[in-house]
Design an enzyme around this catalytic site. Structure first.
Site, PDB file in Angstrom:
ATOM      1  N   GLU A  13       0.835  -1.212   0.000  1.00  0.00           N
ATOM      2  CA  GLU A  13       0.000   0.000   0.000  1.00  0.00           C
ATOM      3  C   GLU A  13       0.867   1.259   0.000  1.00  0.00           C
ATOM      4  O   GLU A  13       0.664   2.186   0.776  1.00  0.00           O
ATOM      5  CB  GLU A  13      -0.969  -0.005   1.193  1.00  0.00           C
ATOM      6  N   GLU A  56      -6.458  -7.591  -0.663  1.00  0.00           N
ATOM      7  CA  GLU A  56      -6.845  -7.417   0.742  1.00  0.00           C
ATOM      8  C   GLU A  56      -8.340  -7.129   0.767  1.00  0.00           C
ATOM      9  O   GLU A  56      -8.759  -5.983   0.651  1.00  0.00           O
ATOM     10  CB  GLU A  56      -6.079  -6.282   1.426  1.00  0.00           C
TER      11      GLU A  56
END
Length: 577
Positions: free
Chosen positions: A158, A232
């Site tokens: 991320e 995710e």
């Protein structure tokens, strides 16, 4: 050997379309003797892949080390995945977030203030390269094209939420390839951060927990070809001390999963099984207010902290069965855990003969924790003060309890932005017990120092001439012999002998205790805190012996009931509902 590749529309295993149905299972949050059980339960839910992060700071607590023993045996974990007939995704970071201390980055890395954080900076990159080399020495032989289970390796994590340094991402990808990784490389970002966090040549995936259709469309705009993947899929959430226990609707989460699978996307459930932040491994958030994360990483996942299926497990399995064949059997429902009890005793006060806990070191000016080696999580600081006045610290990270001549003056909490206390009386010994409650794991405060920052003053005059005693939490002093009756004021170490008929999972009720840490037969269970929401600590079956078991409790505040009581189910606290 099998071949895994990224095609125009699908992942391809030996040239055939292959959908990844993955679940996150962090080996470092589960006792290693339970890995096979958790992997099998993932398989029985219908998953075909296990995903895990790799925590740099756990494997390398000091420079030049790389521990792959016991609960850090990634090689064994990957072999167990293969033995179950499943595949694997490895996400080594170097930054992992994961609500893990410092986001997985080792604190020693930032002793040098010139070292960069998650950017193209030579000293940082040299350390990262050494780390990735060690990780991939373990992972490379387990790649699918060598007969192993590893299908994908992720680069960073991320990154778009932190920066957009493409030179940095390119360097990580190069290090990964140079170390022998041949399987496809991916990145992951929240949909509105895909451009900043991605790198051409690496397959972009997304992270989200709702609005699947719109977010998949946004992902497709940034990744025009190849398979769509939510790597995710947030099917739950984590908890902070002082907040509520987070839960999400099993039906709503299952509906979003159905939308993902109906669109042909691959998925990684975050989490399939959360596990536990054993010891002092939990991280913290700080977006203006410091929020330390609890010991439990139950995450309201399909498999709960104790490894038992939840309604979400069965709801997800039903959705997966609409698109893929699932095994014919499911794990049995949870059974109540044993409920032994014991009396705590043998108190060892921390402030009486503190040399039992470590060695004093002298400093002119007050050092931060990061200047000490090894870095403590708990330390005593002492000096002398003359007369009454106002004690002011530069900043407290994260909890400081102040004593004057052995009498508690007060406690300062970082989350309340507290850093000053009035000191009564005349000349005396000033003693400060400082606790690191977890390093920030997300955002610009990653890598910051711990302890007392910026020294201390009394009425504006600097306090100098300090002694510092890092408390060795790996070697606890021997217990005393005296019993305990009624409430107990800390800091104090207490012990109990807990009799259990046979090894079993246990849930220790800490509701009548204050704040502290617990060890069971020497195994560090983690932190407890009366403020909640978490009330029980999970004791994994492999650390429990038939017969007598030793419980050690380090109470830092005030313990109301000197008894150890176990309950049949986990108590993770109140919810918003």
């Amino acid at each position: 050997m099998p071949e895994f590749a990224i095609g125009d529309t699908d992942f391809l295993l030996d040239g055939r379309p292959f959908r990844i149905l993955s679940g996150a299972l962090h080996y470092f949050r589960v006792h290693p003797d339970l890995w096979a059980d958790r992997i099998d339960k993932a398989r029985r839910m219908g998953l075909n892949t296990i995903e895990t992060y790799v925590p740099w700071n756990a494997h390398a607590p000091e420079p030049g080390t790389f521990d792959v023993s016991g609960g850090l045996d990634l090689d064994r974990f990957l072999r167990l995945i293969a033995d179950a007939g499943m595949y694997a995704i490895v996400r080594p970071g170097p930054y992992i977030c994961a609500e893990w201390d410092n986001g997985g980055l080792p604190a020693w890395l930032f002793r040098d203030p010139e070292v960069g954080v998650r950017r193209f900076e030579p000293r940082y990159l040299a350390a990262v390269r050494e780390y990735l080399t060690r990780v991939f020495e373990v992972v490379v032989p387990h790649q699918v094209d060598r007969g192993g289970p590893v299908l994908l390796v992720q680069v960073e994590n991320e990154y778009g939420a932190f920066g957009s340094d493409k030179r940095y991402l390119k360097a990580l990808a190069e290090y990964t390839r140079e170390a022998g990784v041949t399987v496809p490389l991916t990145t992951v970002d929240q949909p509105d951060m895909l451009e900043a966090g991605g790198l051409d040549g690496l397959h972009r995936t997304a992270s989200f927990g709702s609005g699947a259709s719109a977010r998949l469309a946004l992902l497709r705009a940034h990744q025009p070809t190849g398979p769509l993947m939510c790597s995710e899929f947030w099917n739950g959430w984590f908890d902070n001390w002082g907040a509520h226990h987070h839960t999400t609707s099993a039906a709503d989460a299952a509906a979003e999963l159905d939308t993902l699978l109906a669109a042909g996307a691959s998925v990684n459930l975050y989490m399939f099984h959360g596990g536990t932040n054993f010891g002092l491994t939990s991280g913290a958030n700080d977006k203006g207010v410091y929020q330390p994360i609890v010991t439990s990483y139950d995450y309201d996942a399909p498999l709960d902290e104790g490894g038992d299926p939840t309604p979400k497990y069965h709801a997800f399995r039903e959705v997966i069965a609409r698109y893929h064949e699932v095994p014919g059997t499911v794990p049995p429902p949870a059974r109540p855990a044993p409920t032994p009890s014991a009396v705590l005793g043998g108190p060892v006060p921390v402030l009486e003969a503190p040399e039992r806990w470590g060695t004093w070191r002298s400093f002119d000016e007050l050092p931060v924790f990061d200047e000490l080696s090894p870095m403590p999580r708990l330390a005593l600081l002492r000096t002398w003060v003359d007369g009454p006045g106002v004690l002011v610290f530069g900043e407290v990270r994260d909890r400081a309890t102040v004593f004057l001549d052995g009498v508690r003056v007060g406690t300062l909490l970082r989350e309340h932005h507290e850093r000053a206390l009035p000191l009564p009386g005349g000349r005396g010994e000033l003693l400060v017990l400082v606790e690191d409650e977890g390093r920030v794991d997300y955002g610009p405060r990653i890598g910051e120092a711990k302890g007392i920052i910026g020294g201390a003053t009394v009425d504006g005059s600097p306090l100098l001439g300090w002694e510092v005693l890092p408390i060795d939490l790996a070697t606890l002093p021997a217990a005393g012999a005296s019993p305990v009756a009624g409430p107990v004021s800390g800091p104090v170490l207490l012990r109990a002998s807990v009799d259990v008929p046979a090894p079993a999972d246990l849930f220790l009720d800490t509701g009548e205790w204050g704040k502290g840490m617990v060890w069971f037969n020497g195994f560090p269970l983690g932190r407890y805190w009366r403020r909640g929401p978490q009330r029980t600590l999970y004791v994994p079956r492999p650390v429990v012996r038939a017969g007598a078991n030793e419980l050690a409790v380090l109470e830092l505040d005030t313990l109301l009931d000197p008894a150890a009581r176990f309950v049949p189910r986990p108590l993770l606290g109140h919810t918003e509902a």
